[in-house]
Design an enzyme around this catalytic site. Sequence first.
Site, mmCIF file in Angstrom:
data_model
loop_
_atom_site.group_PDB
_atom_site.id
_atom_site.type_symbol
_atom_site.label_atom_id
_atom_site.label_comp_id
_atom_site.label_asym_id
_atom_site.label_seq_id
_atom_site.Cartn_x
_atom_site.Cartn_y
_atom_site.Cartn_z
ATOM 1 N N HIS A 12 60.231 29.052 20.543
ATOM 2 C CA HIS A 12 61.360 28.125 20.411
ATOM 3 C C HIS A 12 61.372 27.620 18.969
ATOM 4 O O HIS A 12 60.350 27.118 18.478
ATOM 5 C CB HIS A 12 61.178 26.925 21.340
ATOM 6 N N GLU A 67 66.022 24.433 17.311
ATOM 7 C CA GLU A 67 66.826 23.680 18.288
ATOM 8 C C GLU A 67 66.991 22.263 17.737
ATOM 9 O O GLU A 67 68.067 21.849 17.358
ATOM 10 C CB GLU A 67 66.134 23.651 19.659
ATOM 11 N N ASP A 126 66.957 25.430 31.422
ATOM 12 C CA ASP A 126 66.378 24.697 32.558
ATOM 13 C C ASP A 126 67.522 24.310 33.495
ATOM 14 O O ASP A 126 67.928 23.146 33.541
ATOM 15 C CB ASP A 126 65.652 23.442 32.061
#
Length: 347
Positions: free
Chosen positions: A204, A207, A286
């Site tokens: 990740h 973001e 999610d």
Amino acid sequence: MVPESFLLELPKCEHHLHLEGTLEPDLLFPLAKRNNIQLPDHFPQTPEELAVRYTQFKDLQDFLDYYYIGTNVLLKEEDFFDLAWAYFTKVSKQGLVHAELFYDPQSHTTRGVSLETVTRGFERACKKAHEELGITSKLIMCLLRHLPPQDCLQTIEEAEQLIKSGVIHGLGLDSAEKPFPPSLFVECYERAAKINPELRLTAHAGEEGTHQFVSDALDLLNVTRIDHGVNSKQSEELMARLAEQQTLLTVCPLSNVKLQVVQSVKEIPLQLFLDKNIAFSLNSDDPAYFGGYILDNYYQVNKDFPDWDFKVWERIAKNGINGSWCEQKRKEELLAKVDAVVAKYTN
């Protein structure tokens, strides 16, 4: 805009999905009961109340606080199987054909649940999804970046056999981004790659962190994929590199809005990435917490980028397949499926 029926039929690959993030309120409470888990006093008391709270996250950390409470109800192999199977049955009705799935063993090992228990439960669901639903999948073990790198290294050692055997197909890095740059995890990634040189690497980045986090993940961790990556737009040099290397960005539109990374899906630089020839896939992250599975994300992007025609969607679907970590034969099967759906709507 293209018809929603086309988007439903379009074969989809999901590359950015946290299995723990599919824990719906209507499964969370029965699992808590089954395992005699006492939820905190401040926690909503019913599935309905919890669903409402999930619409009110202020930022990434607010979401993570709830996410980690939710994981406490998962204890036995059967719980992990039930969780993943519930996801597969939902997305099998949304045109999903291949999934590369994150899971966070440290959320469980810190509670005394073994890495083996977690992985075997998820692996059983993956096998069943292939046999009964025709969905292929791979498991990606994520390291929690808010935990000390030494703990993450220990997790890799515990997972050695599962990495060697290929049950764990990839390594990822998730949780709170900004305070924990990729540079902290160089040793972890080097060790994992040494255990199995075939292990796929992702992280990740970009973001909440800047474009520098994306560059560092590529340079320091040797990843071949970037999860999120929307802040790559801050650097022309980085965008040129992503395009040249055809590094897949696993973008999560509804998640980005829910966690206030952007105010609306329109603000995500998807058109810019297309113009720059940067490959991306659309994912749900999610979904139990962010109110949308993969098809909901496709529908929202279709609304917010109404100029995109069948050709653009074909390109996105094919980029997702080509950027997947499945075998070449499977890719060819899936590309042919995309061609068939596009032909049905354009001929």
